[in-house]
Every structure is written in structure tokens, then in C-alpha cells.
Design a protein around this motif. Structure first.
Motif, PDB file in Angstrom:
ATOM      1  N   GLY A  84       0.772  -1.242   0.000  1.00  0.00           N
ATOM      2  CA  GLY A  84       0.000   0.000   0.000  1.00  0.00           C
ATOM      3  C   GLY A  84       0.797   1.283   0.000  1.00  0.00           C
ATOM      4  N   ALA A  85       2.120   1.225  -0.219  1.00  0.00           N
ATOM      5  CA  ALA A  85       2.908   2.464  -0.141  1.00  0.00           C
ATOM      6  C   ALA A  85       4.228   2.344  -0.894  1.00  0.00           C
ATOM      7  N   PHE A  86       4.738   3.486  -1.309  1.00  0.00           N
ATOM      8  CA  PHE A  86       6.120   3.591  -1.764  1.00  0.00           C
ATOM      9  C   PHE A  86       6.943   4.006  -0.560  1.00  0.00           C
ATOM     10  N   THR A  87       8.174   3.535  -0.459  1.00  0.00           N
ATOM     11  CA  THR A  87       9.017   3.953   0.661  1.00  0.00           C
ATOM     12  C   THR A  87       9.528   5.377   0.457  1.00  0.00           C
ATOM     13  N   GLN A  88       9.608   5.841  -0.793  1.00  0.00           N
ATOM     14  CA  GLN A  88       9.999   7.220  -1.091  1.00  0.00           C
ATOM     15  C   GLN A  88       8.714   8.029  -1.250  1.00  0.00           C
ATOM     16  N   LYS A  89       8.470   8.949  -0.333  1.00  0.00           N
ATOM     17  CA  LYS A  89       7.202   9.688  -0.310  1.00  0.00           C
ATOM     18  C   LYS A  89       7.192  10.892  -1.248  1.00  0.00           C
ATOM     19  N   SER A  90       8.364  11.320  -1.719  1.00  0.00           N
ATOM     20  CA  SER A  90       8.450  12.410  -2.686  1.00  0.00           C
ATOM     21  C   SER A  90       9.825  12.371  -3.337  1.00  0.00           C
ATOM     22  N   LEU A  91       9.917  12.986  -4.505  1.00  0.00           N
ATOM     23  CA  LEU A  91      11.178  13.056  -5.238  1.00  0.00           C
ATOM     24  C   LEU A  91      11.359  14.461  -5.792  1.00  0.00           C
ATOM     25  N   THR A  92      12.602  14.922  -5.822  1.00  0.00           N
ATOM     26  CA  THR A  92      12.943  16.170  -6.484  1.00  0.00           C
ATOM     27  C   THR A  92      14.079  15.869  -7.447  1.00  0.00           C
ATOM     28  N   LEU A  93      13.872  16.180  -8.722  1.00  0.00           N
ATOM     29  CA  LEU A  93      14.839  15.878  -9.765  1.00  0.00           C
ATOM     30  C   LEU A  93      15.123  17.122 -10.597  1.00  0.00           C
ATOM     31  N   GLU A  94      16.194  17.084 -11.346  1.00  0.00           N
ATOM     32  CA  GLU A  94      16.522  18.112 -12.331  1.00  0.00           C
ATOM     33  C   GLU A  94      15.881  17.719 -13.658  1.00  0.00           C
ATOM     34  N   PRO A  95      15.598  18.667 -14.537  1.00  0.00           N
ATOM     35  CA  PRO A  95      15.110  18.291 -15.869  1.00  0.00           C
ATOM     36  C   PRO A  95      16.114  17.347 -16.538  1.00  0.00           C
ATOM     37  N   GLY A  96      15.622  16.367 -17.248  1.00  0.00           N
ATOM     38  CA  GLY A  96      16.516  15.426 -17.920  1.00  0.00           C
ATOM     39  C   GLY A  96      15.840  14.118 -18.237  1.00  0.00           C
ATOM     40  N   THR A  97      16.666  13.127 -18.544  1.00  0.00           N
ATOM     41  CA  THR A  97      16.144  11.808 -18.902  1.00  0.00           C
ATOM     42  C   THR A  97      16.391  10.829 -17.764  1.00  0.00           C
ATOM     43  N   TYR A  98      15.397  10.003 -17.520  1.00  0.00           N
ATOM     44  CA  TYR A  98      15.427   9.081 -16.388  1.00  0.00           C
ATOM     45  C   TYR A  98      14.863   7.729 -16.784  1.00  0.00           C
ATOM     46  N   VAL A  99      15.291   6.706 -16.049  1.00  0.00           N
ATOM     47  CA  VAL A  99      14.701   5.379 -16.079  1.00  0.00           C
ATOM     48  C   VAL A  99      14.282   5.091 -14.646  1.00  0.00           C
ATOM     49  N   PHE A 100      13.053   4.642 -14.461  1.00  0.00           N
ATOM     50  CA  PHE A 100      12.551   4.308 -13.132  1.00  0.00           C
ATOM     51  C   PHE A 100      12.703   2.807 -12.917  1.00  0.00           C
ATOM     52  N   LYS A 101      13.379   2.452 -11.834  1.00  0.00           N
ATOM     53  CA  LYS A 101      13.540   1.052 -11.439  1.00  0.00           C
ATOM     54  C   LYS A 101      12.732   0.865 -10.164  1.00  0.00           C
ATOM     55  N   VAL A 102      11.703   0.036 -10.237  1.00  0.00           N
ATOM     56  CA  VAL A 102      10.767  -0.127  -9.134  1.00  0.00           C
ATOM     57  C   VAL A 102      10.849  -1.559  -8.614  1.00  0.00           C
ATOM     58  N   ALA A 103      11.007  -1.693  -7.290  1.00  0.00           N
ATOM     59  CA  ALA A 103      11.127  -3.003  -6.648  1.00  0.00           C
ATOM     60  C   ALA A 103       9.887  -3.310  -5.814  1.00  0.00           C
ATOM     61  N   ASN A 104       9.515  -4.576  -5.786  1.00  0.00           N
ATOM     62  CA  ASN A 104       8.415  -5.077  -4.964  1.00  0.00           C
ATOM     63  C   ASN A 104       9.035  -5.676  -3.698  1.00  0.00           C
ATOM     64  N   LYS A 105       8.848  -4.995  -2.580  1.00  0.00           N
ATOM     65  CA  LYS A 105       9.410  -5.435  -1.299  1.00  0.00           C
ATOM     66  C   LYS A 105       8.321  -6.020  -0.407  1.00  0.00           C
ATOM     67  N   GLY A 106       7.989  -7.285  -0.644  1.00  0.00           N
ATOM     68  CA  GLY A 106       7.093  -8.002   0.253  1.00  0.00           C
ATOM     69  C   GLY A 106       5.609  -7.906  -0.059  1.00  0.00           C
ATOM     70  N   VAL A 107       5.247  -7.402  -1.231  1.00  0.00           N
ATOM     71  CA  VAL A 107       3.830  -7.377  -1.612  1.00  0.00           C
ATOM     72  C   VAL A 107       3.553  -8.669  -2.389  1.00  0.00           C
ATOM     73  N   ASN A 108       2.572  -9.432  -1.945  1.00  0.00           N
ATOM     74  CA  ASN A 108       2.377 -10.772  -2.514  1.00  0.00           C
ATOM     75  C   ASN A 108       1.527 -10.801  -3.782  1.00  0.00           C
ATOM     76  N   HIS A 109       1.562  -9.732  -4.540  1.00  0.00           N
ATOM     77  CA  HIS A 109       0.911  -9.715  -5.857  1.00  0.00           C
ATOM     78  C   HIS A 109       1.689  -8.777  -6.777  1.00  0.00           C
ATOM     79  N   ASP A 110       1.356  -8.825  -8.068  1.00  0.00           N
ATOM     80  CA  ASP A 110       2.070  -8.014  -9.053  1.00  0.00           C
ATOM     81  C   ASP A 110       1.810  -6.524  -8.843  1.00  0.00           C
ATOM     82  N   LEU A 111       2.836  -5.734  -9.153  1.00  0.00           N
ATOM     83  CA  LEU A 111       2.748  -4.281  -9.020  1.00  0.00           C
ATOM     84  C   LEU A 111       3.061  -3.606 -10.345  1.00  0.00           C
ATOM     85  N   GLY A 112       2.728  -2.326 -10.421  1.00  0.00           N
ATOM     86  CA  GLY A 112       3.044  -1.510 -11.586  1.00  0.00           C
ATOM     87  C   GLY A 112       3.554  -0.158 -11.137  1.00  0.00           C
TER      88      GLY A 112
END
Length: 123
Positions: A36-64
């Protein structure tokens, strides 16, 4: 001859992966989801290009992962390149495609978990 062929294949594979990475100067943003939550509650970034890498830490179903301009969370406004390339099973992670972010405010969330909407600010 077999050693030469193996060396050529290995060199090609290394060159290909290095070239692909070098052409995309994207920075990796690592996020973790718990029940029910992300461990990072907010993000501050500079303009640019990014790739998001998202991990499932203990949730027993698929996430997006969904990224949208702030206040526009309906599917029509989803930044499709930010979707992870495959659903995230428990104990694994997945990455998005390369996403170009411009100055502004965005929201990220998981509709499958479901999580609150968290703020991502690009300054």
C-alpha cells in the motif's frame, strides 16, 4: 577457432550494451513498494532523462508504476514511457523505458497496490 568466435561474440555483446547505455544518458531512479505504499514519499529531480527502477518489497501480488502530470491521474494523461516494462512480482524489480522530464510537478503511484499519489518535482 572456437575461442576466436567466442571472443568476437563477447566483444560484440559488450560493445552493444555499452553503446546502448552511452546513447541514453538517463539517470536511474530507484523506488521500492511495500504493501500500500512507496518507501519514497516524494522526489525532487533536475530536468533530464530518467529510467525508473521499481522493486516489490514483500507485496504478494504483481505491481506496476504510473507517472502523470500533477492533478491528471486518469489514464489518458499517463506518461506511457514510465510504465515498467513488465509487472513487478514479489521480490523482483522492473524498469521503465527512458522518460524525459521537464520542469514541473508530477505524481507517481501504483494502481495495482494501490498506493497514494506521491509528488515528483522537477526544478
Amino acid at each position: 577457432m572456437k575461442n576466436l568466435l567466442a571472443t568476437l561474440v563477447a566483444t560484440f555483446a559488450l560493445t552493444f550494451s555499452t553503446t546502448t547505455y552511452a546513447q541514453s544518458d538517463a539517470k536511474v531512479v530507484t523506488l521500492e513498494q511495500t504493501e500500500g505504499a512507496f518507501t519514497q514519499k516524494s522526489l525532487t529531480l533536475e530536468p533530464g532523462t530518467y529510467v525508473f527502477k521499481v522493486a516489490n518489497k514483500g507485496v504478494n501480488h504483481d505491481l506496476g508504476f504510473v507517472l502523470t502530470p500533477k492533478g491528471k491521474s486518469d489514464e489518458a494523461h499517463h506518461i506511457k514511457e514510465a510504465y515498467v516494462t513488465e509487472l513487478i512480482k514479489e521480490g523482483t524489480s522492473s524498469t521503465s523505458k527512458v522518460v524525459t522530464l521537464e520542469k514541473g510537478e508530477y505524481e507517481y503511484f501504483c494502481p495495482l497496490n494501490p498506493t497514494p499519489k506521491y509528488t515528483l518535482v522537477v526544478k
